[in-house]
Design an enzyme around this catalytic site. Structure first.
Site, PDB file in Angstrom:
ATOM      1  N   HIS A   1      79.856  41.471  54.485  1.00  0.00           N
ATOM      2  CA  HIS A   1      80.534  41.237  53.203  1.00  0.00           C
ATOM      3  C   HIS A   1      80.792  42.562  52.467  1.00  0.00           C
ATOM      4  O   HIS A   1      80.306  42.783  51.359  1.00  0.00           O
ATOM      5  CB  HIS A   1      79.705  40.300  52.321  1.00  0.00           C
ATOM      6  CG  HIS A   1      80.554  39.586  51.303  1.00  0.00           C
ATOM      7  ND1 HIS A   1      80.260  38.330  50.844  1.00  0.00           N
ATOM      8  CD2 HIS A   1      81.685  39.955  50.653  1.00  0.00           C
ATOM      9  CE1 HIS A   1      81.162  37.949  49.954  1.00  0.00           C
ATOM     10  NE2 HIS A   1      82.043  38.929  49.818  1.00  0.00           N
TER      11      HIS A   1
ATOM     12  N   GLU B   1      75.035  33.430  53.418  1.00  0.00           N
ATOM     13  CA  GLU B   1      74.770  34.870  53.339  1.00  0.00           C
ATOM     14  C   GLU B   1      73.476  35.097  52.557  1.00  0.00           C
ATOM     15  O   GLU B   1      73.191  34.364  51.605  1.00  0.00           O
ATOM     16  CB  GLU B   1      75.935  35.587  52.654  1.00  0.00           C
ATOM     17  CG  GLU B   1      77.241  35.503  53.428  1.00  0.00           C
ATOM     18  CD  GLU B   1      78.395  36.216  52.730  1.00  0.00           C
ATOM     19  OE1 GLU B   1      78.167  36.835  51.669  1.00  0.00           O
ATOM     20  OE2 GLU B   1      79.524  36.172  53.244  1.00  0.00           O
TER      21      GLU B   1
END
Length: 522
Positions: free
Chosen positions: A278, A260
């Site tokens: 997220h 990420e």
């Protein structure tokens, strides 16, 4: 000068207000390594979220740093071992986002079941395609929960309202506890074979990375829908994409990814995947809770108090309400033990009497060590580095629980010369014993201790010598084993007593031992 708290990312306004009451709050961009390193030079605490990386080189720049606080749950971006080695406390907010994360998993499951994202995108693009997005009901289906921790339990409780059958895989949960939740415990293989929906709720550890991979996805019930709103990497993304493409898996809801931020993936090309960046903790409520939780933890840590949410303290975690009031007492007894012994002990035993003895009292060992080393080392002593200081100096500590009336702690120290010194106190911060001499004095202020041979006139000589030096006696207690035998005089005075004055008083009465401990400096 107020301690400096460095904030590297956005933090709830309420949390900043709490910090500003006691500390100087400064801000820096945590993604700018050079600026972060420079700003840490005179910071006492740093509060981060997910974008700031605190590793060994960054920690080395924070010579005054005592606390690293993560306003969230995960600590993937903090080198906890490096922080521990430097005596830096690491705290997080473990319960701040659990409701938000559980709700996000539910939202993803429902969105996958009803093709919500794809249907919305098609309609906004001008296509009215009802028949293309026929979904499935959740009621009556089997939902598999991988991990029955706090978030997994909340997720299961919410899914129960949909009228589903709940199964779970968690080797650390007892069947009786699962039964209380209305959940049947099964193996991971059984869960995959039986479940119509699978939701993952595990931390990312070496054991859980890739837990659901190609082999596991070959076992799933055809048409299963998989949700991961926990941690990236728990589900093998390549294997999942293949299973989605060939139809073994009917859909997936993903909020987390192995790497990420992520903007390109084969998963993002599939209409049966709902993907979010997220967002599990991205609610107003979760951010407020996380910010306030770490602000309170930072305040406790910079005051030298025990922090329940510390992740690198040996006794980290909730402290029972019967034990918590004993922490300041244990620390003070440690300081008194060092003073009256005149030397660091090699062995320390912490005896806990009363109601607290029925609970986990190992945290009291840390409090005693904290007090024990505070007068004899130059560096600040914390709950983090106290065990390391003890290990370096060969000091061992153990706890003994004695379930009998009276909330009392007795600390015994075995000295290198073979002597044993003991001090004891009660939870109301009263010193009640030193080496079997009975006392009853407040455990605070400046305490003086004199060991001497019992005889007339000693009290007057001490009072006169201290009075000439301008030191006022607030309280005094003389304890003896027999008339004319060894006696212990303990005094509480209103001001500091320097070593030379202590030595003059000791010489005046022929004391065999004398000690002073200033409990005002804690």
């Amino acid at each position: 000068m107020s301690p400096v708290v460095l904030v590297t990312e956005e933090l709830a306004a309420a949390a900043l207000d709490v910090l500003a009451e006691d500390f100087e709050v400064r801000h820096v961009d945590g993604t700018d390594r050079a600026a972060l390193t420079e700003a840490l030079a005179d910071a006492d605490a740093v509060i981060i979220r997910s974008a700031t990386r605190i590793d060994a080189p960054v920690l080395a720049a924070g010579q005054r740093l005592r606390v690293v606080a993560r306003a969230g749950v995960g600590l993937d971006n903090v080198d906890v071992p490096a922080a521990t080695a430097r005596g830096v406390l690491v705290v997080n907010a473990p319960t701040s986002n659990i409701v938000s994360a559980a709700e996000q998993a539910v939202a993803l499951l429902l969105a996958v079941a009803r093709h919500t994202a794809a249907a919305s995108a098609a309609l906004k693009a001008g296509a009215w395609r009802r028949s293309a997005y026929t979904g499935v009901e959740v009621q009556g289906k089997t939902v598999g929960v991988v991990g029955l921790g706090r978030i997994g339990v909340l997720f299961a409780q919410r899914m129960a309202a949909f009228g589903v059958r709940l199964v779970a895989y968690d080797p650390y949960v007892q069947p009786a506890r699962a039964a209380q939740l209305g959940v049947r415990l099964v193996t991971l293989e059984e869960l995959l074979r039986e479940s119509d929906f699978v939701s993952v709720h595990l931390p990312r550890t070496p054991e859980t990375v890739g837990l659901i991979g190609e082999k596991e996805l070959a076992l799933v019930k055809p048409g299963v829908r998989i949700v991961n709103a926990a941690r990236g990497g728990l589900v093998d993304e390549r294997a999942l994409a293949e299973a989605l493409a060939d139809g073994r898996v009917a859909g997936a809801g993903l909020d987390v990814f192995e790497t990420e931020p992520l903007t390109e993936s084969p998963l993002f090309t599939l209409d049966n995947v709902v993907a979010t960046p997220h967002l599990g903790a991205s609610t107003v409520e979760a951010q407020d809770k996380a910010g306030l939780a770490v602000a309170r933890s930072v305040r406790l840590a910079l005051r030298g108090e025990f922090v329940p949410d510390a992740v690198n303290v040996r006794a980290g975690g909730p402290v029972d309400e019967d034990v918590r009031p004993l922490l300041p007492l244990a620390e003070r007894l440690g300081r008194v033990l060092t003073a009256v012994a005149g030397h660091l002990p090699e062995r320390v035993t912490v005896e806990v009497h009363g109601a607290a003895a029925g609970h986990d009292v190992t945290v009291l060992e840390l409090a005693v060590l904290k007090g024990l080393f505070a007068p004899v080392v130059n560096e600040p002593v914390t709950y983090v580095n106290a065990p390391h200081l003890a290990a370096e100096r060969g000091v061992t500590v153990e706890t003994a629980a004695v379930e009998e009336p009276g909330d009392l702690i007795r600390v015994r120290g075995g000295l290198p010369d073979g002597r044993t010194v003991s001090v004891a106190g009660r939870a109301v911060a009263t010193l009640v014993e030193v080496d079997d001499f009975d006392l009853d004095l407040p455990l605070g202020g400046v305490l003086l201790f004199f060991r001497y041979t019992d005889r007339p006139g000693v009290v007057g000589r001490i009072g006169t010598t201290l009075g000439r030096a301008g030191v006022n006696i607030a309280a005094m207690r003389v304890s003896r084993r027999a008339a004319g035998g060894e006696a212990l005089m303990t005094l509480t005075v209103d001001s500091s007593v320097e070593p030379d004055l202590l030595g003059r008083v000791a010489a005046e009465i022929g004391a065999s031992r004398a000690a002073v401990v200033d409990l005002r400096t804690e």
